[in-house]
Design an enzyme around this catalytic site. Structure first.
Site, PDB file in Angstrom:
ATOM      1  N   GLU A  56       0.856  -1.183   0.000  1.00 32.45           N
ATOM      2  CA  GLU A  56       0.000   0.000   0.000  1.00 32.45           C
ATOM      3  C   GLU A  56       0.896   1.238   0.000  1.00 32.45           C
ATOM      4  OE1 GLU A  56      -2.493   0.025   3.403  1.00 32.45           O
ATOM      5  OE2 GLU A  56      -3.246  -2.004   3.107  1.00 32.45           O
ATOM      6  N   ASP A  67      -5.041   8.330  10.313  1.00 26.90           N
ATOM      7  CA  ASP A  67      -3.630   8.071  10.568  1.00 26.90           C
ATOM      8  C   ASP A  67      -3.195   8.468  11.969  1.00 26.90           C
ATOM      9  OD1 ASP A  67      -3.457   7.242   7.948  1.00 26.90           O
ATOM     10  OD2 ASP A  67      -2.850   9.217   7.207  1.00 26.90           O
TER      11      ASP A  67
END
Length: 266
Positions: A56, A67
């Site tokens: 990824e 995140d």
């Protein structure tokens, strides 16, 4: 197009190849362009060389709601040096040419929407990308993206979580191509000492809804985690631990950790 359809899906092929070897696929995440373009390419290739079946490539974004602090810091640095979206396609192209891994981008929907779903899908396909993971896009609002990915033969990966209803899981499974991304816990990314016991329930729910491949992410950081999750999931996703290795030791450290996580090295 249903998740059952795998013809031409490089991601599905890589996960199924791992299954044929009697193991879960190893999926590794790294931010595009961190700490610079060439180093990020070298780190991704090191990942592939040391056991990653799927890679990824995260696209840096100014409001990364999913995140955790390690990845946020990395992407903030990348944005601070003037990162542009063209660099993503260059990185995907370079990694795809240098490895056999399926290369996905992971991106918030706003980035695709700003370029246009058709244009983004076309450029990603031309770069050799396998598809995209879109953590903040739900299938109900993804008609444009689904049409574009169908047109260019790209995988599209949506997320299912411990809080997803049976109806929601079924819709996600139906809309995915490549695999379903099972979120093992609620919150942001980051290495944890243990894997949430919700992870197995998330995988089971997606399998029961018809998903042939479910990969688990968030909180995975050790070989023990990989082995634990690999007993019930089709793939194991590692991000923060790899980004920290890149930060602290460069591509060589990424390769060493990838070898440990994948079981390639003791």
């Amino acid at each position: 197009m249903s998740e059952e359809t795998v013809t031409g899906s490089k991601t599905a092929e890589r996960i199924e190849a791992a299954r044929a070897q009697g193991r879960a696929a190893f999926v590794g995440y790294l931010p595009a362009g961190y700490p610079d373009r060439e180093t990020s390419i070298a780190a991704a290739v090191a990942l592939a060389d040391n056991g990653a079946d799927v890679i990824e490539i995260g696209i840096p974004y100014s409001d990364p709601v999913m995140d955790g602090p390690v990845i946020q810091q990395a992407t903030t640095e990348v944005l601070g040096r003037g990162f542009g979206i063209d660099e993503v396609f260059e990185i995907v192209d370079a990694v795809t040419r240098a490895s056999d891994a399926a290369v996905l981008v992971m991106t918030y929907w706003n980035i695709i929407d700003r370029m246009g779903a058709e244009e983004f899908a076309r450029r990603l396909a031309e770069a050799g990308g396998a598809g995209a993971i879109t953590p903040d896009l739900i299938p109900d609002e993804a008609a444009e993206w689904i049409a574009a990915t169908d047109r260019y033969g790209l995988d599209r990966v949506f997320l299912t979580a411990p809080t997803s209803s049976a109806e929601r899981v079924a819709r996600i499974v139906e809309s995915c191509r490549g695999f379903v991304y099972g979120v093992s816990l609620m919150g942001v990314t980051g290495a944890r000492d243990s894997v949430s016991d919700a992870a197995e329930r998330v995988v089971s729910a997606a399998h029961e809804a018809g998903a042939p491949r479910v990969c688990v992410g968030l909180g995975v950081s050790t070989r023990e985690h990989v082995e634990q999750i690999g007993r019930y999931a089709d793939g194991v996703i590692v991000g923060t631990a790899l980004v920290a290795a890149l930060r602290d030791g460069g591509p060589e450290a990424v390769g060493r950790l990838a070898g440990e996580l994948s079981g390639r090295t003791p």
